[in-house]
Design a protein around this motif. Structure first.
Motif, PDB file in Angstrom:
ATOM      1  N   LEU A  29     -13.976  47.245  39.803  1.00 17.41           N
ATOM      2  CA  LEU A  29     -14.519  48.516  39.333  1.00 17.41           C
ATOM      3  C   LEU A  29     -14.728  48.479  37.826  1.00 17.41           C
ATOM      4  O   LEU A  29     -14.266  47.575  37.141  1.00 17.41           O
ATOM      5  CB  LEU A  29     -13.568  49.661  39.702  1.00 17.41           C
ATOM      6  CG  LEU A  29     -13.237  49.797  41.187  1.00 17.41           C
ATOM      7  CD1 LEU A  29     -12.206  50.893  41.396  1.00 17.41           C
ATOM      8  CD2 LEU A  29     -14.490  50.061  42.005  1.00 17.41           C
ATOM      9  N   PHE A  30     -15.397  49.505  37.302  1.00 14.30           N
ATOM     10  CA  PHE A  30     -15.577  49.627  35.864  1.00 14.30           C
ATOM     11  C   PHE A  30     -14.248  49.946  35.189  1.00 14.30           C
ATOM     12  O   PHE A  30     -13.386  50.621  35.765  1.00 14.30           O
ATOM     13  CB  PHE A  30     -16.573  50.739  35.520  1.00 14.30           C
ATOM     14  CG  PHE A  30     -18.005  50.399  35.792  1.00 14.30           C
ATOM     15  CD1 PHE A  30     -18.589  49.281  35.217  1.00 14.30           C
ATOM     16  CD2 PHE A  30     -18.769  51.205  36.610  1.00 14.30           C
ATOM     17  CE1 PHE A  30     -19.920  48.970  35.464  1.00 14.30           C
ATOM     18  CE2 PHE A  30     -20.101  50.919  36.853  1.00 14.30           C
ATOM     19  CZ  PHE A  30     -20.674  49.787  36.279  1.00 14.30           C
ATOM     20  N   GLU A  31     -14.121  49.508  33.943  1.00 18.10           N
ATOM     21  CA  GLU A  31     -12.924  49.781  33.151  1.00 18.10           C
ATOM     22  C   GLU A  31     -12.619  51.280  33.082  1.00 18.10           C
ATOM     23  O   GLU A  31     -11.465  51.694  33.144  1.00 18.10           O
ATOM     24  CB  GLU A  31     -13.118  49.225  31.733  1.00 18.10           C
ATOM     25  CG  GLU A  31     -11.966  49.469  30.797  1.00 18.10           C
ATOM     26  CD  GLU A  31     -12.251  48.994  29.391  1.00 18.10           C
ATOM     27  OE1 GLU A  31     -11.945  49.752  28.459  1.00 18.10           O
ATOM     28  OE2 GLU A  31     -12.778  47.880  29.216  1.00 18.10           O
ATOM     29  N   SER A  32     -13.655  52.096  32.981  1.00 13.19           N
ATOM     30  CA  SER A  32     -13.464  53.546  32.850  1.00 13.19           C
ATOM     31  C   SER A  32     -12.730  54.151  34.052  1.00 13.19           C
ATOM     32  O   SER A  32     -11.963  55.108  33.910  1.00 13.19           O
ATOM     33  CB  SER A  32     -14.806  54.249  32.638  1.00 13.19           C
ATOM     34  OG  SER A  32     -15.677  53.988  33.707  1.00 13.19           O
ATOM     35  N   VAL A  33     -12.929  53.587  35.227  1.00  9.31           N
ATOM     36  CA  VAL A  33     -12.234  54.071  36.426  1.00  9.31           C
ATOM     37  C   VAL A  33     -10.739  53.779  36.305  1.00  9.31           C
ATOM     38  O   VAL A  33      -9.895  54.654  36.548  1.00  9.31           O
ATOM     39  CB  VAL A  33     -12.810  53.413  37.703  1.00  9.31           C
ATOM     40  CG1 VAL A  33     -12.019  53.835  38.937  1.00  9.31           C
ATOM     41  CG2 VAL A  33     -14.283  53.746  37.857  1.00  9.31           C
ATOM     42  N   GLU A  81      -4.667  48.011  25.718  1.00  4.69           N
ATOM     43  CA  GLU A  81      -6.107  47.853  25.858  1.00  4.69           C
ATOM     44  C   GLU A  81      -6.406  47.469  27.298  1.00  4.69           C
ATOM     45  O   GLU A  81      -5.830  46.517  27.825  1.00  4.69           O
ATOM     46  CB  GLU A  81      -6.628  46.762  24.909  1.00  4.69           C
ATOM     47  CG  GLU A  81      -7.054  47.265  23.566  1.00  4.69           C
ATOM     48  CD  GLU A  81      -8.081  48.382  23.631  1.00  4.69           C
ATOM     49  OE1 GLU A  81      -9.161  48.185  24.235  1.00  4.69           O
ATOM     50  OE2 GLU A  81      -7.817  49.458  23.093  1.00  4.69           O
ATOM     51  N   LEU A  82      -7.284  48.225  27.909  1.00  2.00           N
ATOM     52  CA  LEU A  82      -7.651  47.990  29.302  1.00  2.00           C
ATOM     53  C   LEU A  82      -8.950  47.206  29.364  1.00  2.00           C
ATOM     54  O   LEU A  82      -9.877  47.470  28.594  1.00  2.00           O
ATOM     55  CB  LEU A  82      -7.825  49.327  30.026  1.00  2.00           C
ATOM     56  CG  LEU A  82      -6.643  50.288  29.940  1.00  2.00           C
ATOM     57  CD1 LEU A  82      -6.990  51.601  30.606  1.00  2.00           C
ATOM     58  CD2 LEU A  82      -5.399  49.679  30.547  1.00  2.00           C
ATOM     59  N   ASN A 112      -5.894  43.407  32.352  1.00  5.08           N
ATOM     60  CA  ASN A 112      -7.191  43.086  32.945  1.00  5.08           C
ATOM     61  C   ASN A 112      -7.155  43.406  34.434  1.00  5.08           C
ATOM     62  O   ASN A 112      -6.531  42.700  35.221  1.00  5.08           O
ATOM     63  CB  ASN A 112      -7.544  41.614  32.728  1.00  5.08           C
ATOM     64  CG  ASN A 112      -8.922  41.283  33.243  1.00  5.08           C
ATOM     65  OD1 ASN A 112      -9.727  42.169  33.524  1.00  5.08           O
ATOM     66  ND2 ASN A 112      -9.197  39.994  33.376  1.00  5.08           N
ATOM     67  N   PHE A 113      -7.857  44.470  34.805  1.00  2.00           N
ATOM     68  CA  PHE A 113      -7.854  44.917  36.191  1.00  2.00           C
ATOM     69  C   PHE A 113      -8.778  44.085  37.083  1.00  2.00           C
ATOM     70  O   PHE A 113      -8.736  44.224  38.298  1.00  2.00           O
ATOM     71  CB  PHE A 113      -8.220  46.397  36.275  1.00  2.00           C
ATOM     72  CG  PHE A 113      -7.092  47.282  35.853  1.00  2.00           C
ATOM     73  CD1 PHE A 113      -6.139  47.689  36.765  1.00  2.00           C
ATOM     74  CD2 PHE A 113      -6.971  47.691  34.534  1.00  2.00           C
ATOM     75  CE1 PHE A 113      -5.087  48.494  36.383  1.00  2.00           C
ATOM     76  CE2 PHE A 113      -5.916  48.496  34.140  1.00  2.00           C
ATOM     77  CZ  PHE A 113      -4.965  48.906  35.066  1.00  2.00           C
TER      78      PHE A 113
END
Length: 136
Positions: A29-33, A81-82, A112-113
């Protein structure tokens, strides 16, 4: 009193929150999620934080506007930091170290997701001279 032990336990708690978010959402998914979900998870865990605030940069009494924004600043001591990237690059380390220095934060955490396992491969911690000077 803030100690290395306290910050290490806080880091462990934040990584636990990230693992929970990753367990529910998985990767891709996007970082914002992930950012929004981390905010909710930290609230559920009653971990104090600030998010998306402008990092002040003072140079010889002049406030410079560089528009640096910290994803999460946990209890005013841990910069988080994501990311949702294929791999953590040296520029990500530099970004985290910059924020740590500007905020006088002793420790930073890159999450890091876009990894298979947050605990094993999706997180990296950095410390600086502030951390090394704290009591254990």
């Amino acid at each position: 009193m803030i100690t290395q032990n306290y910050i290490n336990h806080l880091t462990y708690d934040v990584i636990g929150a990230a693992i929970e978010v990753h367990k529910i959402l998985g990767k891709g998914l996007f970082e914002s999620v992930y950012h929004k979900c981390m905010i909710e998870e930290l609230k559920l865990r009653k971990i104090n934080f600030k998010t998306e605030f402008k990092i002040p940069i003072d140079y010889k009494g002049v406030n410079l506007d560089l528009d640096f924004r910290c994803d999460l600043f946990i209890e005013n001591i841990l910069v988080v930091e994501l990311k949702a990237v294929n791999e953590i690059l040296p520029i990500h380390d530099a970004q985290l170290l910059t924020y740590m220095k500007l905020l006088s934060a002793p420790k930073g955490l890159l999450l890091n997701f876009n990894s298979n396992n947050i605990f094993r491969e999706g997180q990296k911690t950095l410390v600086n001279e502030h951390f090394k000077n704290l009591p254990k």
